[in-house]
Design an enzyme around this catalytic site. Structure first.
Site, PDB file in Angstrom:
ATOM      1  NE  ARG A 100       3.503  -5.647   7.782  1.00  0.00           N
ATOM      2  CZ  ARG A 100       2.994  -5.438   8.880  1.00  0.00           C
ATOM      3  NH1 ARG A 100       3.499  -5.799  10.185  1.00  0.00           N
ATOM      4  NH2 ARG A 100       1.811  -4.949   8.765  1.00  0.00           N
TER       5      ARG A 100
ATOM      6  CB  SER B  10      -9.576  -7.006   5.062  1.00  0.00           C
ATOM      7  OG  SER B  10      -8.832  -8.082   4.503  1.00  0.00           O
TER       8      SER B  10
ATOM      9  CG  ASP C 286      -9.588 -10.050   0.312  1.00  0.00           C
ATOM     10  OD1 ASP C 286      -9.328 -10.688   1.380  1.00  0.00           O
ATOM     11  OD2 ASP C 286      -9.491  -8.897  -0.184  1.00  0.00           O
TER      12      ASP C 286
END
Ligand code: 16G
Length: 545
Positions: A522, A64, A288
């Site tokens: 995160r 990706s 995508d």
């Protein structure tokens, strides 16, 4: 041809190393150098999955948005969606099993008496190591007796499309099955054309939509799509596709990840002319996901997944209301949106105005979670992550409603019948298997054209609250545990209390979550001003550390 010898040879030649291998949010993804044992085992798992489900499945080789040194692999279930968690557990078990005999015994447990031949669709992106890695999947699956449908270099959503369209029982009635790659393009082009044919507003379609293909697999396919559209009607808006593979490094300073995270326009490596940056979109390395942007007065304005979700919800809501106004007997449809904790607060506020609070669900980060939530909660479920992954799902109640509307409005010329035409074409234009940059590109462009909106009109529907993201390196990210949709930290307990105090101080919002793809925690913070968002992010990172 079934060949136990070949299978044994592949397993012996590709033993797993010492790293524990995990099937993350979007499959196995590692430095390409360590992937060959994983590919062999994915060939096995995909075969077992097809056996188990007695239906074709899919395997996509891609990493990706990661750089060229990475690669990865993900499995699609027979419905075209991402493989569900029971399959992931099996994949992790098989990938980490070093004892070949135990691995072979495990395979035996799956064997059934039926003479069903497993079928596996395979596809790969443009990375240099993808052909060899994909070939290992193919050789292994063949050695186990699988039949392979090799689609070559395709986008991730095209692979999901091929699987869904190859399993007709999962395909909604309104969608004509188009199982091959040519069918994918004709379906998208024809439904885009049909959607635009419902609108007679004069519009300027000469300005091209500039597409940044991230130097990846989307390049060739966006061009094919452009051609398919032009063949139907040469007055349609052209797609000016840039960043071909090889002109620049994959995903580097280009593509949706760069544009959305760095808030900077991409480098157009192969642009010779001074091109317009008024209406642009960036795909990621496997196409995508998508974000849009334009540059005005040297300032880049980003239309991210949140803004796409708002555009779609507003359009769907307006069309459904128009339909109902002319056909009041229609059953109500649950129209809603799924966002993640990363959705900008301004977008959630906008969506509340459009859909009401009951039309919004916040789910855990990752396509499989938001996809599942959209199918579970709504008859027409839009989902988008801020980073541009998203699509729309149409459930059985929607198709039922369209059928009833058709009976009521047949032969009538009214706004409701236009709405019916528009709504009926959407399930074919949208890739319902998974978010698809090319399908989303056409959907957004068609809606903007129908509404007579310019990119700045779209951009102006709300202004993002300033936000800031950070990542914190910790010894073990799994110490952080969150609630189901990751909006609150449950453990260690004092973390959430401290975050609440920090949020109250700046009237902002913040959350922390362990990454599903990297060994980090995160941090996300948003607040009324940029300085306060930065301050809150720093404070939240300190709390984690
Ligand atoms: C993966 C997911 C993406 C998610 C991201 C979060 C898919 C196809 N991709 O890239 O949806 O936003 O992970 O990454 O599911 P993180 O857990 O490292 O923050």
């Amino acid at each position: 041809e079934v060949s136990p010898e070949k299978l044994l040879q592949l397993l012996q030649e590709h033993p797993p190393g010492d790293t524990f291998l995990n099937y993350g949010t979007a499959g196995f993804r590692y430095d390409a150098a360590i992937l060959s044992p994983i590919m062999v085992r994915v060939g096995i798992v995909a075969t077992l999955r097809s056996w188990q489900k007695q239906a074709p499945v899919g395997v996509m080789v891609t990493a990706s948005h990661n750089d060229e040194s990475y690669n990865g692999v993900k499995i699609a279930d027979p419905d075209g969606g991402m493989m569900t968690s029971d399959g992931e557990t099996l994949a992790v078990e098989m990938a980490n099993e070093r004892d070949i005999q135990r691995l072979l015994q495990k395979i035996e447990q799956f064997k059934t008496k039926s003479d069903f031949v497993p079928i596996i669709h395979v596809g790969r992106d443009t990375r240099t190591h993808s052909p060899a890695l994909c070939d290992l999947v193919v050789q292994t699956a063949r050695a186990m007796g699988s039949a392979i449908i090799d689609h070559g270099i395709i986008t991730t959503p095209m692979l999901h499309h091929a699987v869904l369209h190859g399993n007709r029982e999962y395909l909604p009635l309104l969608i004509p099955p188009r199982p091959d790659v040519t069918g994918y393009f004709s379906l998208l082009a024809q439904s885009y054309h049909a959607l635009l044919a419902t609108s007679h507003t004069a519009r300027d379609r000469r300005a091209p939509l500039v597409v940044d293909a991230a130097c990846g697999v989307g390049y060739a396919h966006a061009q094919t799509l452009h051609q398919a559209i032009q063949d139907l009607d040469p007055t349609h808006r052209p797609l000016l596709v840039l960043n071909a593979p090889g002109t620049g490094p994959l995903n580097e300073k280009c593509g949706s990840e760069h544009v959305q995270k760095a808030l900077q326009p991409p480098t157009f490596y192969d642009a010779t002319a001074d091109l317009s940056t008024q209406y642009c979109a960036s795909l990621d390395g496997d196409a995508d996901r998508i974000v849009f942007f334009n540059v005005r007065d040297d300032q880049m304005r980003l239309q991210d997944g949140d803004k796409i979700a708002c555009l779609l919800c507003r359009f769907l809501q307006a069309e459904y209301q128009a339909l109902q106004a002319d056909a009041p007997s229609l059953p109500p449809i649950r129209l809603g949106v799924v966002q993640t904790a990363y959705a900008n607060g301004a977008s959630t506020h906008y969506l509340e105005q459009v859909l009401g609070p009951e039309g919004i669900v916040i789910a855990k980060t990752g396509v499989k979670y938001v996809h599942h939530a959209a199918a579970e909660h709504f008859d027409v479920g839009v989902y988008f992550e801020a980073n541009g992954h998203g699509t729309v799902l149409f459930g059985p109640a929607f198709y039922e409603c369209m059928a009833q509307a058709d009976t009521v409005l047949r032969g009538k010329r009214c706004r409701g019948s236009v709405a019916l035409q528009r709504l009926s074409v959407l399930p074919a234009l949208v890739n319902q298997a998974v978010g698809d940059a090319l399908s989303d590109l056409l959907l957004v462009d068609a809606i903007l054209q129908i509404q007579g909106w310019s990119p700045p009109d779209w951009d102006a529907i709300y202004t993002d609250l300033p936000s800031r993201q950070a990542k914190v390196l910790v010894k073990d990210r799994n110490i952080i545990q969150t609630n189901e949709n990751e909006t609150k930290c449950l453990s260690p307990v004092q973390v959430q209390e401290e975050l609440e105090i920090a949020m109250a101080e700046v009237k902002g919002r913040a959350f922390i979550r362990p990454s599903g793809t990297e060994d980090v925690v995160r941090v996300y913070a948003e607040a009324p001003t940029r300085a306060l968002a930065n301050q809150l992010a720093t404070k939240a990172a300190e709390i984690v550390f």
